[in-house]
Design an enzyme around this catalytic site. Structure first.
Site, PDB file in Angstrom:
ATOM      1  N   HIS A 118     -23.456  -4.001 -20.632  1.00 15.93           N
ATOM      2  CA  HIS A 118     -22.298  -4.876 -20.835  1.00 15.93           C
ATOM      3  C   HIS A 118     -22.692  -6.075 -21.696  1.00 15.93           C
ATOM      4  O   HIS A 118     -23.778  -6.618 -21.537  1.00 15.93           O
ATOM      5  CB  HIS A 118     -21.773  -5.391 -19.494  1.00 15.93           C
ATOM      6  CG  HIS A 118     -21.029  -4.360 -18.707  1.00 15.93           C
ATOM      7  ND1 HIS A 118     -20.275  -4.666 -17.612  1.00 15.93           N
ATOM      8  CD2 HIS A 118     -20.926  -3.012 -18.862  1.00 15.93           C
ATOM      9  CE1 HIS A 118     -19.734  -3.565 -17.121  1.00 15.93           C
ATOM     10  NE2 HIS A 118     -20.127  -2.548 -17.858  1.00 15.93           N
TER      11      HIS A 118
ATOM     12  N   TYR B  88     -14.755 -12.023 -12.732  1.00 21.45           N
ATOM     13  CA  TYR B  88     -14.968 -13.037 -11.697  1.00 21.45           C
ATOM     14  C   TYR B  88     -13.682 -13.865 -11.616  1.00 21.45           C
ATOM     15  O   TYR B  88     -13.328 -14.532 -12.595  1.00 21.45           O
ATOM     16  CB  TYR B  88     -16.133 -13.960 -12.068  1.00 21.45           C
ATOM     17  CG  TYR B  88     -17.504 -13.341 -11.936  1.00 21.45           C
ATOM     18  CD1 TYR B  88     -18.008 -12.472 -12.900  1.00 21.45           C
ATOM     19  CD2 TYR B  88     -18.319 -13.642 -10.845  1.00 21.45           C
ATOM     20  CE1 TYR B  88     -19.275 -11.920 -12.787  1.00 21.45           C
ATOM     21  CE2 TYR B  88     -19.595 -13.098 -10.716  1.00 21.45           C
ATOM     22  CZ  TYR B  88     -20.066 -12.239 -11.687  1.00 21.45           C
ATOM     23  OH  TYR B  88     -21.319 -11.691 -11.562  1.00 21.45           O
TER      24      TYR B  88
ATOM     25  N   PRO C  34     -24.798 -14.407  -4.052  1.00 18.43           N
ATOM     26  CA  PRO C  34     -24.797 -13.353  -5.085  1.00 18.43           C
ATOM     27  C   PRO C  34     -23.911 -13.624  -6.302  1.00 18.43           C
ATOM     28  O   PRO C  34     -23.906 -12.820  -7.232  1.00 18.43           O
ATOM     29  CB  PRO C  34     -24.313 -12.108  -4.317  1.00 18.43           C
ATOM     30  CG  PRO C  34     -23.611 -12.634  -3.117  1.00 18.43           C
ATOM     31  CD  PRO C  34     -24.211 -13.954  -2.788  1.00 18.43           C
TER      32      PRO C  34
ATOM     33  N   LYS D 177     -28.440 -12.868  -9.206  1.00 16.07           N
ATOM     34  CA  LYS D 177     -29.830 -13.204  -9.524  1.00 16.07           C
ATOM     35  C   LYS D 177     -30.889 -12.692  -8.541  1.00 16.07           C
ATOM     36  O   LYS D 177     -32.081 -12.653  -8.870  1.00 16.07           O
ATOM     37  CB  LYS D 177     -29.987 -14.737  -9.617  1.00 16.07           C
ATOM     38  CG  LYS D 177     -29.333 -15.345 -10.815  1.00 16.07           C
ATOM     39  CD  LYS D 177     -30.146 -15.075 -12.078  1.00 16.07           C
ATOM     40  CE  LYS D 177     -29.359 -15.378 -13.320  1.00 16.07           C
ATOM     41  NZ  LYS D 177     -29.061 -14.223 -14.142  1.00 16.07           N
TER      42      LYS D 177
ATOM     43  N   TYR E 111     -26.792 -16.225 -17.174  1.00 12.77           N
ATOM     44  CA  TYR E 111     -26.358 -14.937 -16.600  1.00 12.77           C
ATOM     45  C   TYR E 111     -27.212 -13.788 -17.121  1.00 12.77           C
ATOM     46  O   TYR E 111     -27.686 -12.957 -16.345  1.00 12.77           O
ATOM     47  CB  TYR E 111     -24.875 -14.698 -16.904  1.00 12.77           C
ATOM     48  CG  TYR E 111     -24.270 -13.610 -16.035  1.00 12.77           C
ATOM     49  CD1 TYR E 111     -23.606 -13.921 -14.851  1.00 12.77           C
ATOM     50  CD2 TYR E 111     -24.374 -12.278 -16.391  1.00 12.77           C
ATOM     51  CE1 TYR E 111     -23.069 -12.931 -14.045  1.00 12.77           C
ATOM     52  CE2 TYR E 111     -23.839 -11.279 -15.590  1.00 12.77           C
ATOM     53  CZ  TYR E 111     -23.188 -11.613 -14.428  1.00 12.77           C
ATOM     54  OH  TYR E 111     -22.663 -10.622 -13.628  1.00 12.77           O
TER      55      TYR E 111
HETATM   56  P1  FAD Z   1     -35.071  -6.530   0.359  1.00 15.04           P
HETATM   57  O1  FAD Z   1     -34.304  -5.676  -0.581  1.00 15.04           O
HETATM   58  O2  FAD Z   1     -34.352  -7.179   1.479  1.00 15.04           O
HETATM   59  O3  FAD Z   1     -36.242  -5.650   0.925  1.00 15.04           O
HETATM   60  C1  FAD Z   1     -37.046  -6.052   2.037  1.00 15.04           C
HETATM   61  C2  FAD Z   1     -37.531  -4.811   2.766  1.00 15.04           C
HETATM   62  O4  FAD Z   1     -38.393  -5.200   3.826  1.00 15.04           O
HETATM   63  C3  FAD Z   1     -36.403  -4.015   3.392  1.00 15.04           C
HETATM   64  O5  FAD Z   1     -36.525  -2.656   3.036  1.00 15.04           O
HETATM   65  C4  FAD Z   1     -36.566  -4.249   4.886  1.00 15.04           C
HETATM   66  O6  FAD Z   1     -36.129  -3.140   5.645  1.00 15.04           O
HETATM   67  C5  FAD Z   1     -38.066  -4.443   4.976  1.00 15.04           C
HETATM   68  N1  FAD Z   1     -38.507  -5.210   6.144  1.00 15.04           N
HETATM   69  C6  FAD Z   1     -37.873  -6.232   6.783  1.00 15.04           C
HETATM   70  N2  FAD Z   1     -38.626  -6.693   7.780  1.00 15.04           N
HETATM   71  C7  FAD Z   1     -39.770  -5.952   7.784  1.00 15.04           C
HETATM   72  C8  FAD Z   1     -40.942  -5.976   8.564  1.00 15.04           C
HETATM   73  N3  FAD Z   1     -41.091  -6.840   9.575  1.00 15.04           N
HETATM   74  N4  FAD Z   1     -41.918  -5.092   8.294  1.00 15.04           N
HETATM   75  C9  FAD Z   1     -41.792  -4.213   7.265  1.00 15.04           C
HETATM   76  N5  FAD Z   1     -40.690  -4.159   6.478  1.00 15.04           N
HETATM   77  C10 FAD Z   1     -39.711  -5.026   6.732  1.00 15.04           C
HETATM   78  N6  FAD Z   1     -29.114  -9.515  -6.794  1.00 15.04           N
HETATM   79  C11 FAD Z   1     -29.006  -9.379  -8.151  1.00 15.04           C
HETATM   80  O7  FAD Z   1     -29.972  -9.635  -8.872  1.00 15.04           O
HETATM   81  N7  FAD Z   1     -27.849  -8.949  -8.754  1.00 15.04           N
HETATM   82  C12 FAD Z   1     -26.756  -8.669  -8.030  1.00 15.04           C
HETATM   83  O8  FAD Z   1     -25.754  -8.227  -8.612  1.00 15.04           O
HETATM   84  C13 FAD Z   1     -26.815  -8.853  -6.592  1.00 15.04           C
HETATM   85  N8  FAD Z   1     -25.761  -8.571  -5.805  1.00 15.04           N
HETATM   86  C14 FAD Z   1     -25.888  -8.612  -4.452  1.00 15.04           C
HETATM   87  C15 FAD Z   1     -24.785  -8.301  -3.686  1.00 15.04           C
HETATM   88  C16 FAD Z   1     -24.901  -8.331  -2.307  1.00 15.04           C
HETATM   89  C17 FAD Z   1     -23.679  -7.999  -1.487  1.00 15.04           C
HETATM   90  C18 FAD Z   1     -26.129  -8.663  -1.684  1.00 15.04           C
HETATM   91  C19 FAD Z   1     -26.283  -8.657  -0.186  1.00 15.04           C
HETATM   92  C20 FAD Z   1     -27.231  -8.986  -2.437  1.00 15.04           C
HETATM   93  C21 FAD Z   1     -27.116  -8.989  -3.825  1.00 15.04           C
HETATM   94  N9  FAD Z   1     -28.200  -9.317  -4.633  1.00 15.04           N
HETATM   95  C22 FAD Z   1     -28.072  -9.258  -6.000  1.00 15.04           C
HETATM   96  C23 FAD Z   1     -29.473  -9.706  -4.035  1.00 15.04           C
HETATM   97  C24 FAD Z   1     -30.484  -8.554  -3.944  1.00 15.04           C
HETATM   98  O9  FAD Z   1     -29.903  -7.435  -3.329  1.00 15.04           O
HETATM   99  C25 FAD Z   1     -31.724  -9.013  -3.163  1.00 15.04           C
HETATM  100  O10 FAD Z   1     -32.158 -10.222  -3.731  1.00 15.04           O
HETATM  101  C26 FAD Z   1     -32.865  -7.969  -3.233  1.00 15.04           C
HETATM  102  O11 FAD Z   1     -32.603  -6.923  -2.324  1.00 15.04           O
HETATM  103  C27 FAD Z   1     -34.218  -8.585  -2.902  1.00 15.04           C
HETATM  104  O12 FAD Z   1     -35.197  -7.595  -2.860  1.00 15.04           O
HETATM  105  P2  FAD Z   1     -36.445  -7.723  -1.881  1.00 15.04           P
HETATM  106  O13 FAD Z   1     -37.279  -6.528  -2.154  1.00 15.04           O
HETATM  107  O14 FAD Z   1     -37.041  -9.075  -2.029  1.00 15.04           O
HETATM  108  O15 FAD Z   1     -35.825  -7.698  -0.421  1.00 15.04           O
HETATM  109  C1  PHB Z   2     -22.444  -5.907  -7.934  1.00 18.77           C
HETATM  110  O1  PHB Z   2     -22.033  -5.091  -8.778  1.00 18.77           O
HETATM  111  O2  PHB Z   2     -22.836  -5.546  -6.825  1.00 18.77           O
HETATM  112  C2  PHB Z   2     -22.476  -7.356  -8.250  1.00 18.77           C
HETATM  113  C3  PHB Z   2     -22.123  -7.776  -9.519  1.00 18.77           C
HETATM  114  C4  PHB Z   2     -22.156  -9.138  -9.829  1.00 18.77           C
HETATM  115  C5  PHB Z   2     -22.503 -10.053  -8.849  1.00 18.77           C
HETATM  116  C6  PHB Z   2     -22.846  -9.628  -7.572  1.00 18.77           C
HETATM  117  C7  PHB Z   2     -22.833  -8.273  -7.275  1.00 18.77           C
HETATM  118  O3  PHB Z   2     -22.493 -11.379  -9.139  1.00 18.77           O
END
Ligand code: FAD
Ligand code: PHB
Length: 394
Positions: free
Chosen positions: A79, A208, A296, A300, A387
């Site tokens: 995009h 948005y 979110p 980021k 962004y």
């Molecule tokens: P996580 O993905 O949370 O992974 C952590 C892992 O550790 C999990 O698998 C969990 O099960 C495991 N774990 C937990 N505790 C333990 C333990 N004690 N021992 C072993 N394992 C454990 N980010 C963007 O950049 N763009 C977006 O568009 C965006 N949209 C989002 C929309 C929503 C609705 C949400 C909820 C989040 C969004 N995010 C977005 C944020 C993004 O999803 C998170 O920042 C990302 O998942 C971070 O990755 P991580 O590996 O740090 O953590």
């Molecule tokens: C998504 O597609 O899940 C999404 C897109 C933009 C955002 C957050 C989540 O800012």
């Protein structure tokens, strides 16, 4: 059945198989560094968990560079802009024009996770899934340990370094003594109801929308799959949102003639900003959501997790080559980018949401800010370059 791990050893013990932990294991493998990833959930669970969807150019470039780009380049949707909607009108922010041709790729986080797991599987190094009672110990020594149970038996993994990639509810961050860190936090008085629907998106680019009834976002996953978010109460029960209510609210807030389809997933996410400083204690290094959370709205969180592990993998490569300057600078290096993303995410959130009990004054400020972004090239560039991501410039 995994072997008895009571005396197991590796170079880097990684807690958590989200994007941060899996990508770190993959990058370390590329540098010839051994690691073991421990994860509490099952493989099926983490492959199905629907979260982020927007990848910055820097994230895309890194995934391609390290051999993970094949399916993303085929299936990801590139995009070059987004639409801001307020006061009943839409305003396009043209990323290409404002940021020298840069853009974003819409590709689901769970697809990135599947690609990472396929790579780990091919390397014969899948995470240890479904471990329990995880704890970390001896962080200030040069042989820290991760302890856990598997199948009822206790195990210990000794390593040189632990990477705490266990997300916002993990055990690594709380294992650091309170006196050794400072935390910065803000909670928002709302959440997002996320919806996945089997219907072609009714828009080509993300929308948005700021509306008096609350924020709404139209995103997508593929030409057949739409992703939507609606501002809701932070503790809302998805059961209070039957499908008819969701579609009606989306239509009103997005001011769009939406196509409907079966809703196959819905869930509520609370909104929070959080940073822990430093992102390191002794031989424990935090990465991704374990160290920082953003609301979110700025898309980021996943991108920050990827940026952290890029820095950590390079620092560990240097560490095993005999220099620990990179590990020493890890936290400061990451926090510069983290705070930029924290600010941008807070700014987008503040500009686009309805604040319960908010006053006319704040609403007028929001609208003034939105009109400025829509009408001023300088303001639109600020949004666009944050962004799409500041790349290696930060
Ligand atoms: P996580 O993905 O949370 O992974 C952590 C892992 O550790 C999990 O698998 C969990 O099960 C495991 N774990 C937990 N505790 C333990 C333990 N004690 N021992 C072993 N394992 C454990 N980010 C963007 O950049 N763009 C977006 O568009 C965006 N949209 C989002 C929309 C929503 C609705 C949400 C909820 C989040 C969004 N995010 C977005 C944020 C993004 O999803 C998170 O920042 C990302 O998942 C971070 O990755 P991580 O590996 O740090 O953590
Ligand atoms: C998504 O597609 O899940 C999404 C897109 C933009 C955002 C957050 C989540 O800012």
């Amino acid at each position: 059945m995994i072997p008895n791990m009571s005396d197991m050893q590796t170079q880097v013990g990684i807690v958590g198989a989200g994007p941060a932990g899996l990508l770190l294991a993959h990058l370390l493998h590329g540098h010839g560094i051994a690691s073991v990833v421990l994860e509490t959930r099952s493989r099926a669970h983490i492959e199905r968990r629907i979260r982020a969807g927007v990848l910055e150019q820097g994230t895309v470039d890194l995934l391609i560079e390290c051999g993970l780009g094949e399916r993303m380049q085929r299936e990801g949707l590139v995009h070059h802009g987004i639409e801001l909607r307020f006061s009943g009108r839409g305003h396009r922010i043209d990323f290409s024009e404002l940021t020298d041709g840069r853009g974003i790729t819409v590709y689901g986080q769970q697809e990135v996770v599947k690609d990472l797991l396929a790579a780990r599987e091919a390397a014969g190094a899948l995470p240890r899934f479904e471990v329990a009672d995880v704890s970390v110990a001896d962080l200030e020594s040069d042989r820290p340990a991760v302890r856990f149970t598997y199948d009822g038996a206790e195990h210990e993994l000794r390593c040189d370094v632990i990477a705490g990639c266990d997300g916002s509810h993990g055990v690594c961050r709380p294992s650091i003594p309170d006196a050794a860190v400072t935390t910065y936090e803000r909670e928002y008085p709302f959440g997002w109801l996320g919806i996945l629907a089997e219907v072609a998106p009714s828009t080509e680019e993300l929308i948005y929308a700021r509306h008096e009834r609350g924020f709404a976002l139209h995103s997508m996953r593929s030409p057949e799959l739409s992703r939507f978010y609606l501002q809701c109460e932070p503790d809302a029960d998805p059961d209070d949102w039957p499908d008819a209510r969701i579609w009606e609210e989306l239509r009103i807030r997005l001011a769009l003639d939406l196509d409907e389809g079966p809703i196959i997933e819905k869930g509520v996410t609370p909104m929070r900003s959080y940073v822990v400083e430093p992102m390191q204690h002794g031989r424990l290094f935090l990465a991704g959501d374990a160290a920082h959370i953003v609301p979110p709205t700025g898309a980021k969180g996943l991108n920050l997790a990827v940026a952290d592990v890029r820095v950590l993998a390079a620092a560990l490569r240097d560490f095993y080559a005999g220099t620990d300057a990179g590990l020493g600078a890890y936290s400061d290096t990451c926090l510069r980018r983290v705070w930029r993303a924290e600010h941008f995410s807070w700014w987008m959130t503040s500009m686009l949401h309805r604040f319960p009990g908010g006053h006319g004054f704040e609403e007028k400020l929001q609208l003034s800010q939105l009109e400025y972004v829509a009408g001023s090239r300088a303001a639109a560039t600020t949004l666009a370059e944050n962004y799409v991501g500041l790349g290696q410039r930060i």
